[in-house]
Design an enzyme around this catalytic site. Structure first.
Site, PDB file in Angstrom:
ATOM      1  N   LYS A  62     104.755  -3.073 -18.077  1.00 25.05           N
ATOM      2  CA  LYS A  62     105.198  -2.150 -17.039  1.00 25.05           C
ATOM      3  C   LYS A  62     104.048  -1.277 -16.555  1.00 25.05           C
ATOM      4  O   LYS A  62     103.976  -0.896 -15.404  1.00 25.05           O
ATOM      5  CB  LYS A  62     106.271  -1.242 -17.644  1.00 25.05           C
ATOM      6  N   ASP A 192      98.339   7.008 -29.462  1.00 26.32           N
ATOM      7  CA  ASP A 192      99.379   5.969 -29.350  1.00 26.32           C
ATOM      8  C   ASP A 192      99.051   4.841 -30.320  1.00 26.32           C
ATOM      9  O   ASP A 192      99.154   3.669 -30.004  1.00 26.32           O
ATOM     10  CB  ASP A 192      99.443   5.442 -27.907  1.00 26.32           C
ATOM     11  N   ASP A 209      93.566   0.244 -26.183  1.00 28.06           N
ATOM     12  CA  ASP A 209      94.545   1.016 -25.413  1.00 28.06           C
ATOM     13  C   ASP A 209      94.338   2.519 -25.609  1.00 28.06           C
ATOM     14  O   ASP A 209      95.173   3.208 -26.191  1.00 28.06           O
ATOM     15  CB  ASP A 209      95.966   0.591 -25.833  1.00 28.06           C
TER      16      ASP A 209
END
Ligand SMILES: Nc1ncnc2c1ncn2[C@@H]1O[C@H](COP(=O)(O)OP(=O)(O)OP(=O)(O)O)[C@@H](O)[C@H]1O
Ligand SMILES: [Mg+2]
Length: 268
Positions: A62, A192, A209
């Site tokens: 997404k 994260d 990431d």
């Protein structure tokens, strides 16, 4: 050159780029995933040799799509943030409060570009202190080109969650050490960290990431660090001994907030 022929040239480059990507990924990449500006930026990266040909997607999500590409100097990973669907509100929370990004304008597009730049800069900081992260190569707009983390035959390493580990304790200890070095030497909290954002190959974990990583002076740095440690402990605690999250937090940082009760930290 007249405006008309310039526009014609631009259209041609856009459609060439659209074809290159579409051919490879016709089912997954819908027309609206890459806007014309993104396609044009990709075209310029091709012209400059950062990308020489497009391979298939490693991941489509997404927030971003990651492609395996060739460049003049070897394989690269190209991460493209999706300007229409990326979670802009979530991004804004991390960017506001980071003193490195106080001057950016706050339109949706500005936030996504700043996010891409931030991931580039976070990877550079981590790389500089010797951590195993992809070397960042170049960024433009919503596109980040980085080293492909792969085996010697070019197959990208899997996420930790789907990798088999010979010695889980050694991997756990390495990850904890990287979290410490990231905080103490690169002055970053990943923010994260989980089995999804760590790749594993050749007995070695790699952090990826890092768009959301924040500096220790960010108001959420300590709660994010605690969450990172708890995520890692949760993943490993059924396979090997783990250190209590609170002890690790106190060892890694002597920040006054790190000495508060865990529940209080989580709610900060
Ligand atoms: N440099 C790289 N080398 C090899 N594989 C990569 C690399 N970067 C990303 N990947 C693959 O693509 C997947 C998605 O990448 P990443 O986690 O950076 O994006 P994301 O989860 O979409 O990010 P976000 O949720 O912030 O949008 C990774 O789990 C990994 O499998
Ligand atoms: Mg991810």
């Amino acid at each position: 050159m007249s405006i008309e022929s310039r526009e014609h040239g631009f259209d041609k480059q856009i459609s060439e780029m659209r074809m290159k990507i579409k051919d490879l990924d016709a089912r997954k990449v819908k027309d609206d995933v890459f806007d014309d500006a993104t396609l044009f930026a990709l075209y310029k990266l091709v012209q400059k040799g950062w990308i020489s040909s497009f391979g298939g997607p490693i991941s489509t999500g997404k927030e971003s799509n990651v492609y395996m590409c060739d460049s003049d100097t070897g394989s690269v990973a190209v991460k493209i943030y999706l300007t229409r669907t990326a979670n802009f509100n979530q991004m804004q929370k991390y960017i506001i409060g980071d003193r490195r990004f106080t001057n950016i304008k706050k339109s949706r597009q500005d936030i996504i570009f700043a996010w891409t730049k931030k991931e580039f800069s976070n990877l550079s900081r981590a790389k500089k202190v010797g951590l195993p992260v992809p070397s960042p190569l170049v960024w433009t707009r919503n596109i980040l080109v980085m080293e492909l983390i792969a085996d010697s035959t070019g197959v990208p390493y899997p996420q930790l969650r789907s990798a088999y580990m010979d010695e889980p304790l050694a991997v756990y200890q390495a990850i904890v050490e990287y979290v410490r070095v990231l905080y103490q030497e690169a002055h970053l909290v990943h923010g994260d960290l989980s089995e999804f954002n760590i790749l594993y190959g050749s007995n070695q974990p790699w952090f990826i990431d890092m768009g959301q990583a924040v500096t220790p002076d960010h108001p959420k740095a300590i709660p994010l660090l605690l969450r990172d440690i708890e995520n890692i402990n949760r993943y490993f605690e059924h396979t090997c001994d783990t250190f209590p999250a609170k002890d690790l937090l106190a060892e890694i940082t002597d920040h006054p907030l790190a000495h508060l009760d865990e529940q209080v930290i989580r709610e900060l």
